[in-house]
Design a protein around this motif. Structure first.
Motif, mmCIF file in Angstrom:
data_model
loop_
_atom_site.group_PDB
_atom_site.id
_atom_site.type_symbol
_atom_site.label_atom_id
_atom_site.label_comp_id
_atom_site.label_asym_id
_atom_site.label_seq_id
_atom_site.Cartn_x
_atom_site.Cartn_y
_atom_site.Cartn_z
ATOM 1 N N GLN A 194 40.467 13.068 -34.098
ATOM 2 C CA GLN A 194 39.545 12.440 -35.050
ATOM 3 C C GLN A 194 38.796 11.270 -34.439
ATOM 4 O O GLN A 194 37.720 10.908 -34.915
ATOM 5 C CB GLN A 194 40.315 11.986 -36.287
ATOM 6 C CG GLN A 194 40.773 13.145 -37.165
ATOM 7 C CD GLN A 194 41.702 12.683 -38.277
ATOM 8 O OE1 GLN A 194 42.551 11.824 -38.081
ATOM 9 N NE2 GLN A 194 41.539 13.267 -39.450
ATOM 10 N N GLN A 195 39.370 10.679 -33.406
ATOM 11 C CA GLN A 195 38.707 9.535 -32.773
ATOM 12 C C GLN A 195 37.762 9.946 -31.650
ATOM 13 O O GLN A 195 37.154 9.074 -31.006
ATOM 14 C CB GLN A 195 39.762 8.569 -32.229
ATOM 15 C CG GLN A 195 40.555 7.886 -33.329
ATOM 16 C CD GLN A 195 41.615 6.969 -32.781
ATOM 17 O OE1 GLN A 195 41.392 5.789 -32.499
ATOM 18 N NE2 GLN A 195 42.807 7.520 -32.586
ATOM 19 N N ALA A 196 37.626 11.240 -31.417
ATOM 20 C CA ALA A 196 36.698 11.708 -30.396
ATOM 21 C C ALA A 196 35.258 11.497 -30.861
ATOM 22 O O ALA A 196 34.946 11.628 -32.044
ATOM 23 C CB ALA A 196 36.934 13.183 -30.102
ATOM 24 N N GLN A 197 34.416 11.156 -29.929
ATOM 25 C CA GLN A 197 33.008 10.960 -30.263
ATOM 26 C C GLN A 197 32.432 12.219 -30.924
ATOM 27 O O GLN A 197 32.710 13.331 -30.501
ATOM 28 C CB GLN A 197 32.224 10.626 -28.994
ATOM 29 C CG GLN A 197 30.822 10.103 -29.236
ATOM 30 C CD GLN A 197 30.179 9.576 -27.956
ATOM 31 O OE1 GLN A 197 30.559 9.980 -26.850
ATOM 32 N NE2 GLN A 197 29.229 8.676 -28.094
ATOM 33 N N TYR A 198 31.669 12.033 -31.979
ATOM 34 C CA TYR A 198 31.011 13.098 -32.746
ATOM 35 C C TYR A 198 31.979 13.925 -33.591
ATOM 36 O O TYR A 198 31.604 14.983 -34.084
ATOM 37 C CB TYR A 198 30.201 14.034 -31.830
ATOM 38 C CG TYR A 198 29.270 13.322 -30.898
ATOM 39 C CD1 TYR A 198 28.309 12.442 -31.395
ATOM 40 C CD2 TYR A 198 29.353 13.504 -29.516
ATOM 41 C CE1 TYR A 198 27.452 11.765 -30.528
ATOM 42 C CE2 TYR A 198 28.493 12.839 -28.656
ATOM 43 C CZ TYR A 198 27.550 11.971 -29.165
ATOM 44 O OH TYR A 198 26.701 11.305 -28.314
ATOM 45 N N SER A 199 33.210 13.453 -33.782
ATOM 46 C CA SER A 199 34.117 14.187 -34.664
ATOM 47 C C SER A 199 33.603 14.113 -36.094
ATOM 48 O O SER A 199 32.779 13.257 -36.451
ATOM 49 C CB SER A 199 35.533 13.600 -34.603
ATOM 50 O OG SER A 199 35.594 12.364 -35.312
ATOM 51 N N ASP A 200 34.106 15.007 -36.947
ATOM 52 C CA ASP A 200 33.684 15.007 -38.352
ATOM 53 C C ASP A 200 33.999 13.669 -39.021
ATOM 54 O O ASP A 200 33.206 13.160 -39.824
ATOM 55 C CB ASP A 200 34.370 16.147 -39.115
ATOM 56 C CG ASP A 200 33.894 17.519 -38.685
ATOM 57 O OD1 ASP A 200 32.796 17.599 -38.072
ATOM 58 O OD2 ASP A 200 34.612 18.507 -38.952
ATOM 59 N N LEU A 201 35.162 13.083 -38.697
ATOM 60 C CA LEU A 201 35.537 11.831 -39.335
ATOM 61 C C LEU A 201 34.663 10.680 -38.849
ATOM 62 O O LEU A 201 34.290 9.800 -39.635
ATOM 63 C CB LEU A 201 37.013 11.518 -39.073
ATOM 64 C CG LEU A 201 37.567 10.325 -39.855
ATOM 65 C CD1 LEU A 201 37.456 10.564 -41.367
ATOM 66 C CD2 LEU A 201 39.017 10.042 -39.473
ATOM 67 N N VAL A 202 34.324 10.680 -37.570
ATOM 68 C CA VAL A 202 33.425 9.647 -37.047
ATOM 69 C C VAL A 202 32.077 9.714 -37.762
ATOM 70 O O VAL A 202 31.520 8.690 -38.175
ATOM 71 C CB VAL A 202 33.243 9.796 -35.525
ATOM 72 C CG1 VAL A 202 32.055 8.975 -35.028
ATOM 73 C CG2 VAL A 202 34.517 9.365 -34.792
ATOM 74 N N ARG A 203 31.559 10.919 -37.945
ATOM 75 C CA ARG A 203 30.272 11.074 -38.645
ATOM 76 C C ARG A 203 30.388 10.600 -40.093
ATOM 77 O O ARG A 203 29.467 9.973 -40.637
ATOM 78 C CB ARG A 203 29.828 12.538 -38.593
ATOM 79 C CG ARG A 203 29.528 13.044 -37.181
ATOM 80 C CD ARG A 203 29.148 14.534 -37.237
ATOM 81 N NE ARG A 203 29.097 15.141 -35.921
ATOM 82 C CZ ARG A 203 28.024 15.124 -35.120
ATOM 83 N NH1 ARG A 203 26.923 14.509 -35.534
ATOM 84 N NH2 ARG A 203 28.058 15.717 -33.943
ATOM 85 N N LYS A 204 31.519 10.900 -40.719
ATOM 86 C CA LYS A 204 31.705 10.508 -42.118
ATOM 87 C C LYS A 204 31.761 8.994 -42.265
ATOM 88 O O LYS A 204 31.162 8.422 -43.194
ATOM 89 C CB LYS A 204 32.995 11.134 -42.652
ATOM 90 C CG LYS A 204 33.327 10.774 -44.095
ATOM 91 C CD LYS A 204 34.601 11.491 -44.559
ATOM 92 C CE LYS A 204 34.956 11.115 -46.001
ATOM 93 N NZ LYS A 204 36.166 11.841 -46.480
#
Length: 303
Positions: free
Chosen positions: A206-216
């Motif tokens: 989830q902490q990877a760049q461009y993950s769904d959670l980062v975008r959210k």
């Protein structure tokens, strides 16, 4: 280094603490005792979770320290006593345990949205226990990035958090020194391996760049009105990469790059949390203002 260790002095006198706790600024000194400390479910770092600590007019907010991914409360064996020695009521706890063992020594790996709900309950308990109207959050890596941001943005934390201070925060996601791109380079094993890794250790993915959670979390802006945000970043970070992702945009933000006022500071992602310069910046950020009397602050660093 002697001159720069002072960092900008705070404008108010420090409260005299009732106790004096030992502080070690050597990351290596914490390692030998990590297993013993984490296997003891009642252990917390010196200065933290003191039931006799009382909030004061000068220190009205409980200071809650949030661990990094794959760590537990031992992560604050320097920061907790440092702040307690300066009159702050400091609280630590573990979160994000993916095992049924409460004192498992590696935590902060669970789904971050679930961990955010977990810390929300803990924060409410601390506020009720202390009678505080607001809290200050200080977090390292995940604890200063996605986790508190999700809590503030989606769980009502913007009404409860006065200041949030991220140490090497995982804001905007990380490339993990480019490791996250492996899944694109070795098809089909890369994507398969990534999916397995994501299922086993959700917080990492989830902490990877461009993950769904980062975008959210960051898709509609970096901050919410109410809290003041401070980031403390090092250009030598080898985990939260690129290091510039750690900076935030917003009128209620102070971005600090450790090397701006001390070019010879070699702190990286692990040692930054055991650096006295880091915790002097934390102290200054918390002394900057309360939500009742806050004025704009200059932004330091680059994005």
């Amino acid at each position: 280094m002697t001159a720069t260790l002072g960092v900008a002095g705070v404008g108010t006198a420090e409260a005299a603490p009732s106790k004096k706790y030992p502080v070690s600024w050597d990351f290596r000194s914490a390692i030998p005792n990590v297993l013993n400390q984490t296997l003891d479910a009642n252990w917390s770092p010196p200065g933290a979770n003191d039931p006799s600590c009382t909030l004061t007019e000068e220190r009205p907010n409980p200071v809650i320290l949030l661990n990094a991914t794959a760590t537990t409360q031992w992560a604050y064996s320097a920061g907790a006593p440092y702040l307690a020695n300066r009159g702050y009521c400091v609280y630590t706890f573990n979160y994000g345990n993916i095992t049924p063992i409460p004192s498992f020594p590696i935590q902060g790996l669970a789904d971050i949205e679930g961990s955010a709900r977990e810390i929300s309950r803990k924060i409410d308990q601390i506020m009720r226990r202390t009678g505080a109207k607001k809290v200050d959050l200080v977090g390292w890596s995940q604890g200063g990035g996605l986790l508190p941001h999700y809590y503030i943005d989606f769980l009502g934390g913007d009404k409860k958090v006065d200041k949030v201070i991220g140490i090497a925060p995982g804001d905007h996601g990380s490339t993990g020194d480019m490791l996250t791109y492996v899944r694109y380079f070795i098809p089909p094993f890369g994507p398969l391996g990534y999916d397995i890794f994501k299922a086993l250790f959700p917080a990492f993915a989830q902490q990877a760049q461009y993950s769904d959670l980062v975008r959210k979390v960051y898709g509609n802006g970096d901050t919410k009105p109410g809290p003041h945000y401070t980031t403390i970043v090092t250009k030598y970070d080898e985990i939260a990469t690129p290091f510039t992702n750690g900076f935030l945009e917003g009128d209620n933000v102070t971005n600090l790059l450790l090397q701006d006022d001390c070019p010879v500071d070699l702190s990286e992602h692990l040692s930054i949390n055991f650096s006295e310069r880091t915790w002097r910046h934390v102290r200054n950020a918390m002394a900057f203002a309360t939500s009742r009397d806050r004025t704009p602050t200059a932004r330091v660093g680059v994005r």
